[in-house]
Design a protein around this motif. Sequence first.
Motif, PDB file in Angstrom:
ATOM      1  N   UNK A   3      60.769  55.388  63.992  1.00 46.92           N
ATOM      2  CA  UNK A   3      61.446  56.250  65.017  1.00 46.92           C
ATOM      3  C   UNK A   3      62.508  57.026  64.425  1.00 46.92           C
ATOM      4  N   UNK A   5      66.191  58.533  65.061  1.00 42.68           N
ATOM      5  CA  UNK A   5      67.384  58.464  65.716  1.00 42.68           C
ATOM      6  C   UNK A   5      68.397  59.317  64.975  1.00 42.68           C
ATOM      7  N   UNK A  13      65.664  52.741  59.068  1.00 43.31           N
ATOM      8  CA  UNK A  13      64.443  52.901  59.703  1.00 43.31           C
ATOM      9  C   UNK A  13      63.591  52.052  60.562  1.00 43.31           C
ATOM     10  N   UNK A  14      64.119  51.982  61.842  1.00 41.85           N
ATOM     11  CA  UNK A  14      63.400  50.975  62.741  1.00 41.85           C
ATOM     12  C   UNK A  14      62.187  51.380  63.032  1.00 41.85           C
ATOM     13  N   UNK A  17      58.106  49.445  68.145  1.00 40.37           N
ATOM     14  CA  UNK A  17      57.691  48.234  68.575  1.00 40.37           C
ATOM     15  C   UNK A  17      56.234  48.367  68.964  1.00 40.37           C
ATOM     16  N   UNK A  20      54.754  47.633  65.399  1.00 41.31           N
ATOM     17  CA  UNK A  20      54.658  46.434  65.079  1.00 41.31           C
ATOM     18  C   UNK A  20      53.489  45.424  65.923  1.00 41.31           C
ATOM     19  N   UNK A  21      53.546  45.569  67.159  1.00 36.37           N
ATOM     20  CA  UNK A  21      52.536  45.042  68.076  1.00 36.37           C
ATOM     21  C   UNK A  21      51.158  45.256  67.438  1.00 36.37           C
ATOM     22  N   UNK A  24      50.501  43.219  64.392  1.00 38.84           N
ATOM     23  CA  UNK A  24      50.378  41.999  64.792  1.00 38.84           C
ATOM     24  C   UNK A  24      48.961  41.662  65.309  1.00 38.84           C
ATOM     25  N   UNK A  66      50.977  43.423  56.116  1.00 41.10           N
ATOM     26  CA  UNK A  66      52.240  42.863  56.341  1.00 41.10           C
ATOM     27  C   UNK A  66      53.155  43.524  55.313  1.00 41.10           C
ATOM     28  N   UNK A  70      55.317  45.352  58.154  1.00 42.02           N
ATOM     29  CA  UNK A  70      56.279  44.398  58.457  1.00 42.02           C
ATOM     30  C   UNK A  70      57.322  44.413  57.450  1.00 42.02           C
ATOM     31  N   UNK A  71      57.009  44.675  56.337  1.00 40.61           N
ATOM     32  CA  UNK A  71      57.890  44.593  55.270  1.00 40.61           C
ATOM     33  C   UNK A  71      58.462  46.020  54.643  1.00 40.61           C
ATOM     34  N   UNK A  72      58.092  46.891  55.814  1.00 35.71           N
ATOM     35  CA  UNK A  72      58.748  48.487  55.478  1.00 35.71           C
ATOM     36  C   UNK A  72      58.436  49.070  54.043  1.00 35.71           C
TER      37      UNK A  72
END
Lengths: 124, 380
Positions: A3, A5, A13-14, A17, A20-21, A24, A66, A70-72
């Motif tokens: 995202x 911001x 760097x968020x 979601x 992420x889902x 998953x 992953x 997940x690990x960016x």
Amino acid sequence: MSEHHDDLPAFCHPVSTKLLFGVFFGLIGLTVLTVATSALGTGLGMPPAFAFPLAMVIATMKAFLVCAFFMHMYWDKSFNVLAFLSSLLFVTLFIGMTMMDTGEYQPTIEAFDINNLANVEVSE
Amino acid sequence: MAVADSHDTHDDHHDLYDHGEFIAHHFDSAEQQFDSGKLGIWLFLVTEVLFFSGLFVAYTLYRTNHPEVFEQAHVFLNKYLGGLNTIVLLFSSLTMALGVRAAQLGRNKNCSVYILITMVCATMFLGVKAVEYSHKWDMGILVRSAFNLTYTHPTPTTEIGKALHISDYLVYLCIVPALLLAGFLAASVISKLINKAMLAKFMVAMAITVSGYFLGVVVGVIFMSATDAETGSSHASVIAEQPLMLMASTQDEHDEGDHDEGDHDKAAADPNHEGDHADHEEHFGSHPADGGEASFDAHHPDPSTLSRDVGIFFSIYYCMTGLHAIHIIGGIIALAWLYWRSLLGHWRTDYFGPVDYVGLYWHLVDLIWIYLFPLLYLID
């Protein structure tokens, strides 16, 4: 992907979601797939020789998901990615070099086994 | 992680850099501190990969040279239970990633909730693992030097074991978590009494974390009894076939090295009695316990190739999954620290490094399991 911001510092760097889902559920799908191919694979006519490579390919796909999200790693500094992936190079060397040497003591082992077996038979 | 004193004494730096509460004085900026920590954790993960690679070498070496052992041994592992644990661990990875995101956005409360869910999943994983381990120990499936496969499930002797019809080993494996649970509950009550609200909250969260272990045990026991029929990991009918299969495939192998191990003769079938298969089956069918074992023993003074080889598979299995479980426990401790700091509200958009680093470690533990699962459970 990540995202934007305007008020966040450059190194923050968020990950959304949604992504992420998504990752998953992708991982769950691959887990179900690998269990299913293992349980049913040969029944569905898959050659047994395929089972191991297929399981490893699926595991590597999961590992990729992953690592990347997940690990960016996707957003990480390339030096960090390089550092981590270099460990795989050394693992490959470790396994490869060891595998090349496994036959080294085989004649000794066989000779030992033959002697031992002979002793057992005599003692009986 | 170096943490600077909250009152930055380097006044000369203040004009140039915005030093937050947790930016150590030897870093120019929050970004430099974050990047340094990140490089550090990646290098640590490299050493972790290399640490585990030794076990992967053992696995590769043994599987290449003795593929038949893996074919024989994997039937004792319940792949559905392993799959369940994989999903639990993947879910904990998701909540960890969500926790990192929450920390990056400075949402401390959300972060603490995600970290708590991650910890509960971690202990649940361990609970399922405890069910698996105790189930194997019951059958005599131990590391190579203690391997003594009997297929019997000894009747529980402990009071709890009798009451709940669970293995004694499972009861023993629950002692430490039970003590921890009692301890955390007591600590939360005491914290409440001395008006330490945050500490009380932390202790309650730790108690919830430990209860995750018991949730895992319950789920594991139910799941194992439900899937046993399919996988044949404990049902007598399937197990009775195993020694025959093992004997058949180890017929011509005489690479037995150690003859000084007293446990062999008890353990399994004689490679030289091909004609007795029907007998063996009968023995196993009618006397699943000592009777069958004794008749095997009488037939087989020669230590069996089978017991050694299958035992080595389980040595590898226990080392790999055990080391992995130790990493899970380490991860839970690190997560508890993060939980505490989340309660204190430490995370901000320019300071979330610890969550990110522990998250990376947690994902690596997940990553290792992603490979362990097919390598150990999905051999076919």
